[in-house]
Design an enzyme around this catalytic site. Structure first.
Site, PDB file in Angstrom:
ATOM      1  CD  GLU A 273      -1.076  -2.150   2.312  1.00  0.00           C
ATOM      2  OE1 GLU A 273      -2.407  -3.104   2.607  1.00  0.00           O
ATOM      3  OE2 GLU A 273       0.004  -2.929   1.860  1.00  0.00           O
TER       4      GLU A 273
ATOM      5  CB  CYS B  70      -1.259  -2.341   8.863  1.00  0.00           C
ATOM      6  SG  CYS B  70       0.504  -1.726   8.493  1.00  0.00           S
TER       7      CYS B  70
END
Length: 155
Positions: free
Chosen positions: A52, A80
């Site tokens: 990401e 996360c």
């Protein structure tokens, strides 16, 4: 669904490189893919080199703007807490993910940065897209690692 397939392909590449198999794709409001990435923490020796984070960096560079307003991030596993923080900072509108991450998830499993009204931006979340494929990819990766470690200890 096609965008998640691209994210899964990135995740498979990560796994083939012995990285945790997570892949991400960022799509503009127009439907154009503006970046894709896979986990590269080992290769780059960088704990922030999550799929990401790398996809966000590439998208910002491609657009010449750190704000990715109206973009959608597709990722195989729930981002996360670090990645969700970056998603909020980048003003990404929507995150679509496959499997939840109960140990690190920042999109509802452990924390929910997406809906925390104390932050200056909220993110729409969609979960469970290609969940079985995403879960199997990561579970088989970790099963394989455990088997290798057991074999090394028995040698």
């Amino acid at each position: 669904m096609d965008y998640m397939r691209l994210a899964l392909a990135e995740a498979e590449k990560a796994g083939q490189s012995d990285e945790v198999p997570i892949g991400s794709v960022i799509v503009a409001k127009t439907g154009e893919v503006i970046s894709s990435a896979r986990n590269m923490t080992l290769f780059l020796a960088d704990p922030t080199a999550h799929a990401e984070m790398l996809a966000i960096r590439k998208a910002a560079q491609n657009l010449g703007n750190y704000r990715l307003i109206d973009a959608t991030l597709y990722t195989t596993i729930e981002p996360c807490i670090m990645c969700m923080g970056a998603i909020v900072h980048a003003r990404i509108r929507r995150v679509v993910f496959g499997a939840p991450d109960p140990k690190w998830g920042g999109g509802g499993s452990l924390y929910n940065f997406a809906e925390d009204r104390r932050l200056n931006h909220s993110v729409t979340l969609s979960s469970g897209v290609c969940e079985a494929e995403s879960r199997e990819l990561i579970q088989s990766f970790f099963r394989s690692r455990r088997t290798k470690q057991q074999d090394e200890h028995c040698s």
